[in-house]
Design a protein around this motif. Structure first.
Motif, short mmCIF file in Angstrom:
data_model
loop_
_atom_site.label_atom_id
_atom_site.label_comp_id
_atom_site.label_asym_id
_atom_site.label_seq_id
_atom_site.Cartn_x
_atom_site.Cartn_y
_atom_site.Cartn_z
N ILE A 1 -7.58 1.27 -0.25
CA ILE A 1 -8.28 1.39 0.72
C ILE A 1 -8.72 3.01 1.14
N GLU A 2 -7.66 3.74 0.84
CA GLU A 2 -7.95 5.38 0.86
C GLU A 2 -8.93 5.92 -0.19
N ASN A 3 -8.59 5.40 -1.53
CA ASN A 3 -9.26 5.70 -2.53
C ASN A 3 -10.62 5.01 -2.93
N SER A 4 -11.08 3.95 -1.98
CA SER A 4 -12.26 3.05 -2.32
C SER A 4 -13.51 3.90 -2.09
N LEU A 5 -14.30 3.98 -3.05
CA LEU A 5 -15.59 4.82 -2.94
C LEU A 5 -16.58 4.08 -2.06
N SER A 6 -16.37 2.63 -2.03
CA SER A 6 -17.34 1.81 -1.47
C SER A 6 -17.21 1.77 0.17
N PHE A 7 -16.00 2.24 0.50
CA PHE A 7 -15.82 2.15 2.16
C PHE A 7 -16.17 3.61 2.51
N ASP A 8 -16.72 3.67 3.87
CA ASP A 8 -16.94 4.84 4.42
C ASP A 8 -15.81 4.93 5.52
N ARG A 9 -15.86 6.10 6.23
CA ARG A 9 -14.78 6.36 7.29
C ARG A 9 -14.64 4.91 7.99
N THR A 10 -15.61 4.67 8.73
CA THR A 10 -15.41 3.40 9.46
C THR A 10 -14.86 2.36 8.94
N ASP A 11 -15.42 2.09 7.83
CA ASP A 11 -14.74 0.85 6.92
C ASP A 11 -13.28 1.03 6.78
N LYS A 12 -12.95 2.32 6.38
CA LYS A 12 -11.40 2.59 6.32
C LYS A 12 -10.54 2.46 7.48
N GLU A 13 -11.39 2.87 8.52
CA GLU A 13 -10.45 2.61 9.78
C GLU A 13 -10.21 1.09 10.25
N PHE A 14 -11.35 0.49 9.99
CA PHE A 14 -11.18 -0.97 9.94
C PHE A 14 -10.47 -1.67 9.42
N CYS A 15 -10.30 -1.29 7.88
CA CYS A 15 -9.24 -1.83 6.96
C CYS A 15 -7.75 -1.57 7.38
N TYR A 16 -7.65 -0.26 7.84
CA TYR A 16 -6.41 0.10 8.07
C TYR A 16 -5.98 -0.62 9.43
N LEU A 17 -6.89 -0.93 10.38
CA LEU A 17 -6.44 -1.62 11.36
C LEU A 17 -6.02 -2.98 11.03
N ALA A 18 -6.95 -3.82 10.37
CA ALA A 18 -6.75 -5.02 9.81
C ALA A 18 -5.34 -5.29 8.97
N ILE A 19 -4.89 -4.25 8.25
CA ILE A 19 -3.66 -4.13 7.48
C ILE A 19 -2.60 -4.01 8.42
N SER A 20 -2.75 -3.25 9.34
CA SER A 20 -1.69 -3.12 10.42
C SER A 20 -1.34 -4.37 11.26
N CYS A 21 -2.62 -5.12 11.57
CA CYS A 21 -2.36 -6.41 12.19
C CYS A 21 -1.76 -7.34 11.48
N ILE A 22 -2.42 -7.40 10.13
CA ILE A 22 -1.72 -8.41 9.01
C ILE A 22 -0.44 -8.23 9.15
N THR A 23 0.17 -7.06 8.71
CA THR A 23 1.67 -6.70 8.40
C THR A 23 2.36 -7.16 9.71
N TYR A 24 2.10 -6.65 11.02
CA TYR A 24 2.70 -7.06 12.07
C TYR A 24 2.89 -8.72 12.15
N HIS A 25 1.58 -9.26 12.19
CA HIS A 25 1.91 -10.72 12.26
C HIS A 25 2.72 -11.38 11.47
N ILE A 26 2.86 -11.10 10.10
CA ILE A 26 3.38 -11.44 9.05
C ILE A 26 5.03 -11.29 9.22
N TRP A 27 5.46 -10.00 9.74
CA TRP A 27 6.67 -9.81 10.16
C TRP A 27 7.10 -10.67 11.35
N LYS A 28 6.22 -10.76 12.24
CA LYS A 28 6.52 -11.64 13.50
C LYS A 28 6.78 -12.95 13.13
#
Length: 143
Positions: free
Chosen positions: A71-98
């Motif tokens: 996500i960090e190094n993707s050239l196809s994502f702008d700043r908003t896309d990256k923030e969205f991906c980080y949010l999604a990954i955080s949610c995914i990680t939390y729900h998997i652990w839960k």
């Protein structure tokens, strides 16, 4: 904690002398450790690919640090896309652990579709007031 591999997964607990079932409670097919849980496991990789379809193109299953680096190094994502991906990954990680903890300690199990719906709902609620919400949901997810 998930990013740096410090969650109390079965391998970490066993190393400390705590007796726990060593197998992944999500797939039952492999030993539980951070790299398996995030995202080598069939169950968790399916969730990742469904929420963020960009990961369908990976030939090998990524670890959580590899996902974040992608996500960090993707050239196809702008700043908003990256923030969205980080949010999604955080949610995914939390729900998997839960879900993993729920299966181990409460003997409650949700199927993958229910977990994806829960993650989707949380992501939608979190970005409800984002300026580029429709574009993000259309471009990055099928949620």
């Amino acid at each position: 904690m998930a990013r740096i591999g410090k969650l109390k997964t079965a391998d970490n607990l066993i190393m400390r002398g705590i007796q726990v079932p060593p197998h992944c409670s999500l797939c039952s097919g492999h030993l539980e450790n951070h790299s398996h849980l995030f995202f080598d496991c069939d169950f968790t990789f399916y969730i990742l690919k469904h929420i963020l379809p960009d990961f369908n193109s990976f030939l090998l299953r990524p670890t959580l640090p590899q996902v974040l680096d992608y996500i960090e190094n993707s050239l196809s994502f702008d700043r908003t896309d990256k923030e969205f991906c980080y949010l999604a990954i955080s949610c995914i990680t939390y729900h998997i652990w839960k879900e993993r903890s729920s299966r181990l300690f409460s003997n409650l199990k949700y199927n993958v579709a229910t977990i994806i719906c829960n993650i989707s709902l949380v992501v939608r609620l979190k970005i409800a007031k984002w300026k580029h919400k429709p574009t993000l949901l259309q471009r990055l997810t099928s949620i």
